[in-house]
Design an enzyme around this catalytic site. Structure first.
Site, PDB file in Angstrom:
ATOM      1  N   SER A   1      44.304  43.837  40.724  1.00 18.04           N
ATOM      2  CA  SER A   1      44.376  44.320  39.340  1.00 18.04           C
ATOM      3  C   SER A   1      44.569  45.831  39.273  1.00 18.04           C
ATOM      4  CB  SER A   1      43.094  43.964  38.586  1.00 18.04           C
ATOM      5  OG  SER A   1      42.900  42.578  38.556  1.00 18.04           O
TER       6      SER A   1
HETATM    7  N1  SAH Z   1      39.642  40.345  42.746  1.00 15.46           N
HETATM    8  C1  SAH Z   1      40.914  40.391  43.446  1.00 15.46           C
HETATM    9  C2  SAH Z   1      42.056  39.970  42.540  1.00 15.46           C
HETATM   10  C3  SAH Z   1      42.685  38.763  43.096  1.00 15.46           C
HETATM   11  S1  SAH Z   1      43.906  37.933  42.129  1.00 15.46           S
HETATM   12  C4  SAH Z   1      41.167  41.748  44.071  1.00 15.46           C
HETATM   13  O1  SAH Z   1      40.376  42.673  43.844  1.00 15.46           O
HETATM   14  O2  SAH Z   1      42.153  41.889  44.816  1.00 15.46           O
HETATM   15  C5  SAH Z   1      43.073  36.416  41.802  1.00 15.46           C
HETATM   16  C6  SAH Z   1      42.636  35.621  42.994  1.00 15.46           C
HETATM   17  O3  SAH Z   1      42.020  34.433  42.511  1.00 15.46           O
HETATM   18  C7  SAH Z   1      43.764  35.150  43.913  1.00 15.46           C
HETATM   19  O4  SAH Z   1      43.500  35.600  45.209  1.00 15.46           O
HETATM   20  C8  SAH Z   1      43.701  33.634  43.825  1.00 15.46           C
HETATM   21  O5  SAH Z   1      44.027  32.991  45.037  1.00 15.46           O
HETATM   22  C9  SAH Z   1      42.259  33.406  43.438  1.00 15.46           C
HETATM   23  N2  SAH Z   1      41.935  32.127  42.807  1.00 15.46           N
HETATM   24  C10 SAH Z   1      42.621  31.445  41.859  1.00 15.46           C
HETATM   25  N3  SAH Z   1      41.956  30.318  41.521  1.00 15.46           N
HETATM   26  C11 SAH Z   1      40.824  30.289  42.280  1.00 15.46           C
HETATM   27  C12 SAH Z   1      39.725  29.379  42.395  1.00 15.46           C
HETATM   28  N4  SAH Z   1      39.623  28.273  41.675  1.00 15.46           N
HETATM   29  N5  SAH Z   1      38.746  29.677  43.269  1.00 15.46           N
HETATM   30  C13 SAH Z   1      38.811  30.800  44.030  1.00 15.46           C
HETATM   31  N6  SAH Z   1      39.818  31.690  43.968  1.00 15.46           N
HETATM   32  C14 SAH Z   1      40.813  31.436  43.092  1.00 15.46           C
END
Ligand code: SAH
Length: 215
Positions: free
Chosen positions: A63
């Site tokens: 993000s």
């Molecule tokens: N907090 C992260 C942002 C990641 S983007 C950072 O600081 O980089 C969102 C993430 O959510 C992705 O890696 C995706 O694979 C994960 N995601 C999506 N659905 C999910 C679920 N049900 N359980 C765990 N992770 C999930």
């Protein structure tokens, strides 16, 4: 930590965060300290402090700095909390949280991302982060309840298990809405009561799972 991006990072804090009402001094301090460039591809390091999200692997994104700070500030952490994060991704948000609370539990559904984030947690000596590969829409029941929960992917509704695993009192931030646009919601549990507040219009990658979107 001192590194070649330190000046740029301080400028990011002033220009992107302070100017947009990120005022919690602990949040600002941590955003100025954590080396965000280590969480993106080598080729993108120079862009790591820009005012936008960046791609990581498996089609996911880290993000925009403002959104990370804004969601973190909304949790009002004091240092004593147990926090659950859904969507570990690069691990950047988990590291930010780990410096502001006592213990972070983070769940990711892609092994490649989980493996990469674990390497960086070790490298930065963030020993108060535990992570696992799973569907985060089910929460992480073994360590519940959580004083705060942050969901960093957008789903159609607030997953019921997360509401159940939120402590009382407790706060959760989560993007909820359509696949291409969501609203960031703040869920406050207090005295057995749940209140939901609208914070911002946002756009996150999809939350995929039993209580999210279908794959
Ligand atoms: N907090 C992260 C942002 C990641 S983007 C950072 O600081 O980089 C969102 C993430 O959510 C992705 O890696 C995706 O694979 C994960 N995601 C999506 N659905 C999910 C679920 N049900 N359980 C765990 N992770 C999930």
């Amino acid at each position: 930590m001192t590194d070649r991006f330190e000046t740029i990072r301080h400028r990011m804090v002033q220009e992107q965060l302070v100017s947009r009402d990120i005022h919690d001094p602990r949040v600002l301090e941590v955003m100025a300290a954590v080396p965000r460039h280590l969480f993106v591809d080598d080729a993108m390091q120079a862009n790591a402090y820009g005012d936008y999200p960046l791609p990581i692997v498996d089609g996911q994104t880290i993000s925009q700095p403002f959104i990370v700070a804004f969601m973190t500030q909304a949790l009002q952490l004091t240092g004593r909390e147990k926090v659950l994060e859904i969507g570990t991704g690069s691990g950047y948000q988990a590291v930010i949280l780990s410096k502001l609370c006592s213990q972070v539990y983070t769940v990711e559904r892609f092994n490649s991302l989980l493996a990469g984030s674990r390497r960086i947690f070790d490298r930065l000596r963030c020993y108060n982060i535990q992570s696992k590969l799973d569907d985060g829409t089910m929460g992480w029941p073994e360590h519940a309840p959580y004083d705060a929960i942050m969901v960093t992917a957008g789903g159609p509704e607030i997953p019921e298990p997360l509401i159940a695993q939120l402590a009382d009192p407790g706060r959760m931030v989560i993007p909820v809405g359509q696949q291409d646009a969501q609203e960031l919601q703040l869920v406050v549990k207090k005295d057995g009561d749940i209140q939901v507040h609208f914070l911002e219009s946002v756009r996150f990658v999809n939350l995929i799972g039993a209580h999210g979107w279908q794959e």
